[in-house]
Structures are given as C-alpha cells and as structure tokens.
Design a protein around this motif. Structure first.
Motif, PDB file in Angstrom:
ATOM      1  N   THR A   1     -17.604  -4.878  -0.600  1.00  0.00           N
ATOM      2  CA  THR A   1     -17.105  -4.527   0.754  1.00  0.00           C
ATOM      3  C   THR A   1     -15.832  -5.297   1.052  1.00  0.00           C
ATOM      4  N   LYS A   2     -15.814  -6.568   0.670  1.00  0.00           N
ATOM      5  CA  LYS A   2     -14.621  -7.376   0.943  1.00  0.00           C
ATOM      6  C   LYS A   2     -13.431  -6.823   0.164  1.00  0.00           C
ATOM      7  N   ARG A   3     -13.660  -6.415  -1.080  1.00  0.00           N
ATOM      8  CA  ARG A   3     -12.551  -5.890  -1.869  1.00  0.00           C
ATOM      9  C   ARG A   3     -12.017  -4.560  -1.286  1.00  0.00           C
ATOM     10  N   ILE A   4     -12.974  -3.671  -0.805  1.00  0.00           N
ATOM     11  CA  ILE A   4     -12.562  -2.379  -0.204  1.00  0.00           C
ATOM     12  C   ILE A   4     -11.736  -2.614   1.044  1.00  0.00           C
ATOM     13  N   ALA A   5     -12.168  -3.536   1.911  1.00  0.00           N
ATOM     14  CA  ALA A   5     -11.438  -3.836   3.145  1.00  0.00           C
ATOM     15  C   ALA A   5     -10.047  -4.331   2.813  1.00  0.00           C
ATOM     16  N   SER A   6      -9.955  -5.158   1.773  1.00  0.00           N
ATOM     17  CA  SER A   6      -8.648  -5.664   1.381  1.00  0.00           C
ATOM     18  C   SER A   6      -7.753  -4.541   0.891  1.00  0.00           C
ATOM     19  N   SER A   7      -8.335  -3.586   0.139  1.00  0.00           N
ATOM     20  CA  SER A   7      -7.558  -2.422  -0.347  1.00  0.00           C
ATOM     21  C   SER A   7      -7.053  -1.564   0.805  1.00  0.00           C
ATOM     22  N   LEU A   8      -7.911  -1.307   1.826  1.00  0.00           N
ATOM     23  CA  LEU A   8      -7.516  -0.489   2.991  1.00  0.00           C
ATOM     24  C   LEU A   8      -6.362  -1.139   3.734  1.00  0.00           C
ATOM     25  N   THR A   9      -6.416  -2.454   3.828  1.00  0.00           N
ATOM     26  CA  THR A   9      -5.335  -3.153   4.540  1.00  0.00           C
ATOM     27  C   THR A   9      -4.024  -2.962   3.808  1.00  0.00           C
ATOM     28  N   ARG A  10      -4.061  -3.108   2.482  1.00  0.00           N
ATOM     29  CA  ARG A  10      -2.835  -2.907   1.732  1.00  0.00           C
ATOM     30  C   ARG A  10      -2.330  -1.465   1.808  1.00  0.00           C
ATOM     31  N   LEU A  11      -3.291  -0.440   1.842  1.00  0.00           N
ATOM     32  CA  LEU A  11      -2.911   0.981   1.927  1.00  0.00           C
ATOM     33  C   LEU A  11      -2.242   1.291   3.263  1.00  0.00           C
ATOM     34  N   ASP A  12      -2.767   0.724   4.336  1.00  0.00           N
ATOM     35  CA  ASP A  12      -2.205   0.951   5.659  1.00  0.00           C
ATOM     36  C   ASP A  12      -0.775   0.437   5.724  1.00  0.00           C
ATOM     37  N   SER A  13      -0.560  -0.723   5.137  1.00  0.00           N
ATOM     38  CA  SER A  13       0.789  -1.311   5.116  1.00  0.00           C
ATOM     39  C   SER A  13       1.734  -0.411   4.321  1.00  0.00           C
ATOM     40  N   SER A  14       1.255   0.121   3.199  1.00  0.00           N
ATOM     41  CA  SER A  14       2.093   1.017   2.388  1.00  0.00           C
ATOM     42  C   SER A  14       2.432   2.292   3.157  1.00  0.00           C
ATOM     43  N   GLY A  15       1.433   2.854   3.942  1.00  0.00           N
ATOM     44  CA  GLY A  15       1.657   4.092   4.729  1.00  0.00           C
ATOM     45  C   GLY A  15       2.735   3.903   5.773  1.00  0.00           C
ATOM     46  N   LYS A  16       2.712   2.762   6.427  1.00  0.00           N
ATOM     47  CA  LYS A  16       3.727   2.502   7.434  1.00  0.00           C
ATOM     48  C   LYS A  16       5.106   2.474   6.808  1.00  0.00           C
ATOM     49  N   ILE A  17       5.191   1.873   5.629  1.00  0.00           N
ATOM     50  CA  ILE A  17       6.485   1.802   4.944  1.00  0.00           C
ATOM     51  C   ILE A  17       6.976   3.209   4.598  1.00  0.00           C
ATOM     52  N   VAL A  18       6.033   4.108   4.163  1.00  0.00           N
ATOM     53  CA  VAL A  18       6.407   5.489   3.785  1.00  0.00           C
ATOM     54  C   VAL A  18       6.877   6.276   5.018  1.00  0.00           C
ATOM     55  N   ARG A  19       6.108   6.170   6.159  1.00  0.00           N
ATOM     56  CA  ARG A  19       6.503   6.885   7.374  1.00  0.00           C
ATOM     57  C   ARG A  19       7.881   6.456   7.837  1.00  0.00           C
TER      58      ARG A  19
END
Length: 638
Positions: free
Chosen positions: A30-48
């Motif tokens: 669970t901790k690893r998944i949460a960490s992955s989601l945080t990194r994905l959200d940051s990447s999405g903002k950069i793309v938008r």
C-alpha cells in the motif's frame, strides 16, 4: 488429554503467524502504491501545463476553418443569382411563347428566387444587382400581364342569360386548359408583387385587379338587358289600375341570371385563385359592378312601386321572396356577396314595412271618396281591385308575414312602429328565414280583415247615405261587394287558408247578414198584407186542407172586401218588388241567396193566406191574381 490440546493450540498459533506476515506485506505494498500515485499526479500536472496552449490553439483553428467554409458558401450563393441573370435574361426577353411557356415561367421563378436571395443578404454592394433583377422580373411580369389579359378576353364575349335560363343550360365557364394557364400566370404575378413590396415599392395585386376588370365587365354587360327589362316590363304596362301579379315583371329572370352567372364565376375563381381566401375576395371584386347595377335596379323599382303603391307594392314582396333566399344560397356556395346583396335590398325592404299601413289607409281613403254608386246596385271597380289585392297578399304570404312579424300583431296601425328611425330592425335587411316556431299566419289573417273592414265600412256608410230612400238597392250593393270578396277568398287556395276558416270567416258573414236584412226589409210590406186579422166561425175539424169556400161563406161582406183589398195590395207590392229586384244587378251568389231568402219569407205566408181566402173572387182572378204555384214560379225566377 493434555497432549492433543497442546497440538491444536500449536496449529492455530502457526496460522496466526502466517496471517500477520501477510498483513505486513500488504502494508508495504500500500505504501509503495501511494508513493507511485503521488509521482503520477506530479507527472500529469507537468503534462497539462505543457499541452494546454497547444489544445487551445487547435480549437481556434477549427472555428476559423468553419468560418472560412461558411464565407465560401455565402460567396457561392451570392454568385449564383449573379450567374442566373445572364442565364435567364435571354429567355425572358424573348417573351412567353406557346411552345416555350413552361420554360419562360420557370425562368421567371428562378429570377424571383434569385431576387429573394439577394434581398435577404441585405448587403449594400448588391443594391445595383437587386435593381437589375427587379427590372428583369418587372419586364417578364409585364409580358405576363399582356398574356393574362388576352387569355381572359378570349372568354369574355357577352352572352344572353335568358338563352341559358329558358333552355335550362349551365352558364359557361372558362375552359380547363385556359384555367390552368391563368392560374400559373396569376401566381407568377402575385409573387412578383410580393417582391416589389419587399423593396418598398407599392404594387397592387394586378392579377386580381385585371381579372375583376375583364370578368366584371363581362358579367355586368351580360346581365344588363335583364336589369333593364326588370324595370321596363313594370313601367310599360297598359293598364295602370291592374294589380301586379307574380311574374308580371322580368325580376324572376334577372334573379335566375344573377345567381347562375355568379355561381359560374365562383367556379372560375376557385380554380384560378386557390390560396387562402383568395377566391371569395376575387369574386367580390369581380361582381362589384354587377351588384352596383343590381342596386340601382332595385332603387328604380322601389321608386316605381312607391308611386303606385296600391297596384305594384306586390312587386316589392316578389323581390324580397326571390332575392333574400338567393343571397343565402350564394353565400353557402361562395362564402361571399350576401352582405352586398342585402345592402342592395335594403332601400326596397325598409320603406315597404310602411306600405302595409299605407295600403289600408289608401283603401279607406279611396272608398270614402267614391263620388257616386252605380244606380243598379253593381259593385264599384275598386272592390274587385281590392279582392285581387287580397289574393296577391296571400300569394306573397311569406315576405308579407316577415314584414308583419317585425311589426307585431296590429303594429301596422301605429305609425311609430313603422318609422325606420324608431325601429332598428329596419336598418338591416329583412331575413325570410321564418321557422314554424316564429311564423304566425294569424298576423296575415288579422291584417287582411283590417283591409276588408277599411274597404266595407266606408262603402256601407256611403251606400246607406246615397240610397237613403231605397234601402233594397243599398242592401244589394253591399251584398255584391261582399260576394266579390267572398269569391276571391274561396276560389284562391292561399286566401282561403287565411280567411275562409273560423273565426276569420265570421267577419264577412256579419257584413252579409246586415246587407241581407237591409234588402229584406222592403219585403216586409207584401208580407204584412198576408197577415190574417179576421176571425172566422168555421173551423175545419177534418184532417184535410182548409175549405176556403166555407171560410168565405162565413165572412161578412165587409170582411170579404177587406180580404180582396189585401190580395190587391199584395199583388201591387209584390209585382213592384219583383220588377225592382229584376232591375238591379246581382252577382250570381247574391241572386241565388236573395231568391231563397225572399221565398222563405213570402211563400209560406202566401200559401197559408191563399189556402184560406182564394175563393173570395171565385176564381175570376181580379183579386187573387196568383195561385200558390204562380208565386212559387215567380220567386224561383228571381
């Protein structure tokens, strides 16, 4: 027992340890998944942030592209009308020809559409082009006007309506091939008129105007002879005292011609002008001149009838009886013209409410002013004229009942009821739509009885005054007048329906009895000579007849002389009355009735007196000049 229990606890403890180990692994995952989601959200903002400007520019480019397409389409639409002018001008300027008329009409429609498209753009740059197209359309429409008028005139030759009426032929209409052509032309002209209105130029509906002009002239001229004949046939009658009778004028033929030609014209307009309510409107315009001529004709007839009210007022009733139902029939078929026809009738309908009272007034005035009476007791001619007048009132009972119904029972006796100003009903045309619930035949019976009374009362007074010393002559004169009236009523089915039934028939009977009593008063003198005032000593006790010889023997000389004098006085009076009776004119009914009444008075008295005293002169015939049979024969010859 301790050994197995410890084994069970050891197994459960092992399972718990396994579950705890799995839970620890789950928490790590669970901790690893949460960490992955945080990194994905940051990447999405950069793309938008990187793609946003590119997407916005793309939308603007799409809108611009669509606008460019629309401008191209508008340019194409603007160019099409401009191209049309060059394509259609040659066809239009060549004019409508029989073989190429459909192409010509199509060219006009395309020019009309192109003009509509240019007008809808509302661009100042197109104003000159719009004017060019309008000029081209106007040229084409003017050419259509000429064709339209010439086509209409092909069927506008004046006809003689009487030919179609007498032979029961349908009135002519425009042939179907020309109807179709006229319909197409009228539609094209109407469309051009609409374009002119859009351009702010006032352009009347020329198709309707031309149709009404050409066909209206055709209708009016065709019916002119019948209109003229309706007036002339009334004015040129040889006997001014003749009572107008149904059919004496040409109004019936005029009404048939008017109805037939209007309905035929309705058939034309309904096939040519099919949009909306065009047909009733066009028909109304087309018939305007014809209805105006009809109105003038009614005014002329009204002027004539008012000057000869006693003889010709019945022409008015015939007009009302013919024309009012005609207007309803025309309206039911065409949905037009009834108001116009009713307006034309109003000048003749309104004043003739008063004619009912005027006829009675003039009848009484004429009877009172009779200068002298015939010396032989014959009736004056005015009585026979009034009898015919009564028949005419009954012949035209429906319009007369309509007029009487608007006045009410006895309303013809009050001048206030006859004033058009005081009675709003006179301001509109009178309807002949009488129904059983509103029709009251008693009104006509009462009116005619008033007419009879206003004729006979003055004549009775006049005859009584002029023949003060000759009451039998006065009685016979009155009897003759009554006989003429009775005959007119009893021989006329319509008149009998109103006056020959109880209680209306008792009116004339009362006059007849009074006149009969006046005449029979003179016969009281000879009947008085037959009164027996002598007492005789001899009585016949046998069942047989009286014995005159025995009675005479029982009389004194003085009584015999008295009986002789009675016979002589009876002879003189009887012969004088018989001679006077034969010298007087009597209608057939009067002669028979008076002979019967005189016989009923004289015969029984004379027979009784003769039976008792005829032997007084012993058959010498000096005193007893007449036997019973002789008196009966003389009376029968009356």
């Amino acid at each position: 027992m301790v050994g197995p229990r410890n084994a069970a606890f050891a197994e459960e403890s092992a399972e718990v340890e396994v579950l705890l180990a799995s839970l620890t692994k789950t928490k790590d995952l669970t901790k690893r998944i949460a960490s992955s989601l945080t990194r994905l959200d940051s990447s999405g903002k950069i793309v938008r942030e990187a793609i946003g400007p590119i997407y916005s520019n793309t939308q603007q480019l799409q809108i611009t592209s669509r606008n460019i397409d629309r401008v191209n389409e508008a340019i194409e639409r603007l160019r099409q009308p401009l191209d049309t002018r060059g394509q259609e001008e040659t066809i239009i300027r060549a004019g409508p020809k029989p073989g190429s008329f459909p192409q010509y009409l199509s060219a006009l429609k395309r020019v009309d559409k192109a003009l509509g498209d240019l007008t809808s753009t509302n661009l100042r740059v197109n104003e000159s082009r719009i004017n060019d197209f309008h000029s081209l359309l106007t040229l084409g429409v003017n050419q259509l006007h000429d064709l339209y008028r010439s086509t209409l005139q092909q069927d506008a030759q004046t006809i003689e309506p009487l030919h179609y009426i007498t032979k029961s032929l349908p009135f002519p209409t425009i042939p179907q091939d020309r109807i179709q052509l006229l319909g197409q032309i009228a539609a094209a002209i109407a469309s051009a008129s609409a374009q002119s209105a859009k351009l702010g130029q006032r352009d009347e509906d020329l198709a309707v105007k031309m149709y009404a002009e050409v066909r209206g002239d055709y209708l009016n001229k065709s019916l002119q002879n019948l209109a003229t004949a309706s007036v002339s046939t009334v004015k040129v009658k040889k006997d001014d005292n003749k009572i107008y009778k149904q059919g004496d004028s040409g109004i019936s033929a005029y009404a048939q011609g008017l109805e037939g030609m209007i309905l035929a014209e309705h058939e034309n307009t309904s096939r040519i002008f099919r949009s909306g309510n065009d047909s009733p409107r066009v028909l109304t315009q087309t018939c305007a001149t014809t209805i105006a001529t009809f109105s003038r004709t009614m005014t002329d007839l009204n002027r004539h009838t008012k000057s000869r009210l006693l003889t010709d007022c019945f022409l008015t009733y015939e007009i009302l009886e013919l024309i009012t139902p005609l207007s309803y029939r025309i309206e039911s078929t065409t949905n037009a013209l009834r108001p116009q026809i009713s307006d034309a009738l109003r000048p003749i309908a309104t004043p003739h409410r008063a004619s009912l009272a005027e006829v009675i007034t003039q009848t009484r005035s004429t009877a009172e002013s009779t200068p002298s009476l015939p010396p032989d007791g014959s009736p004056v001619a005015f009585v026979n004229a009034t009898a015919q007048r009564i028949q005419s009132f009954c012949t035209f009972d429906r319009p007369v009942l309509t007029l009487l119904s608007s006045l009410g029972d006895g309303g013809w006796r009050s001048t206030s009821n006859l004033s058009a100003d005081n009675n709003p009903a006179t301001k509109s045309s009178l309807s002949l739509e009488l129904t059983p619930s509103t029709e009251n035949p008693t009104l006509l019976s009462h009116y005619l009885l008033d007419l009879i009374q206003n004729l006979l009362d003055p004549l009775v007074a006049r005859s009584t005054a002029l023949h003060r010393n000759n009451k039998p002559l006065a009685g016979i004169f009155q009897q003759n007048c009554i006989a003429l009236l009775s005959r007119a009523i009893n021989t006329h089915p319509d008149a009998a329906r109103y006056l020959a039934i109880t209680p209306h028939s008792t009116k004339l009977e009362s006059y007849r009895k009074a006149a009969s009593s006046l005449y029979l008063a003179a016969w009281r003198e000879p009947s008085q000579h037959l009164m027996d005032t002598i007492s005789t000593k001899t009585n016949s006790r046998n069942s047989g007849a009286l014995d005159s010889t025995s009675i005479i023997k029982s009389l004194s000389s003085k009584d015999k002389d008295k009986i002789k004098d009675q016979f002589k006085a009876f002879n003189a009076s009887f012969e004088e009355l018989v001679a006077r009776h034969k010298s007087m004119y009597m209608e057939k009914e009067v002669k028979g009735a008076m002979a019967r009444e005189v016989s009923a008075v004289i015969e029984p008295l004379y027979a009784r007196f003769w039976d008792r005293y005829h032997e007084v002169d012993k058959g010498k015939g000096k005193s007893v000049r007449y036997g019973k049979g002789d008196v009966s024969a003389v009376l029968a010859g009356l």
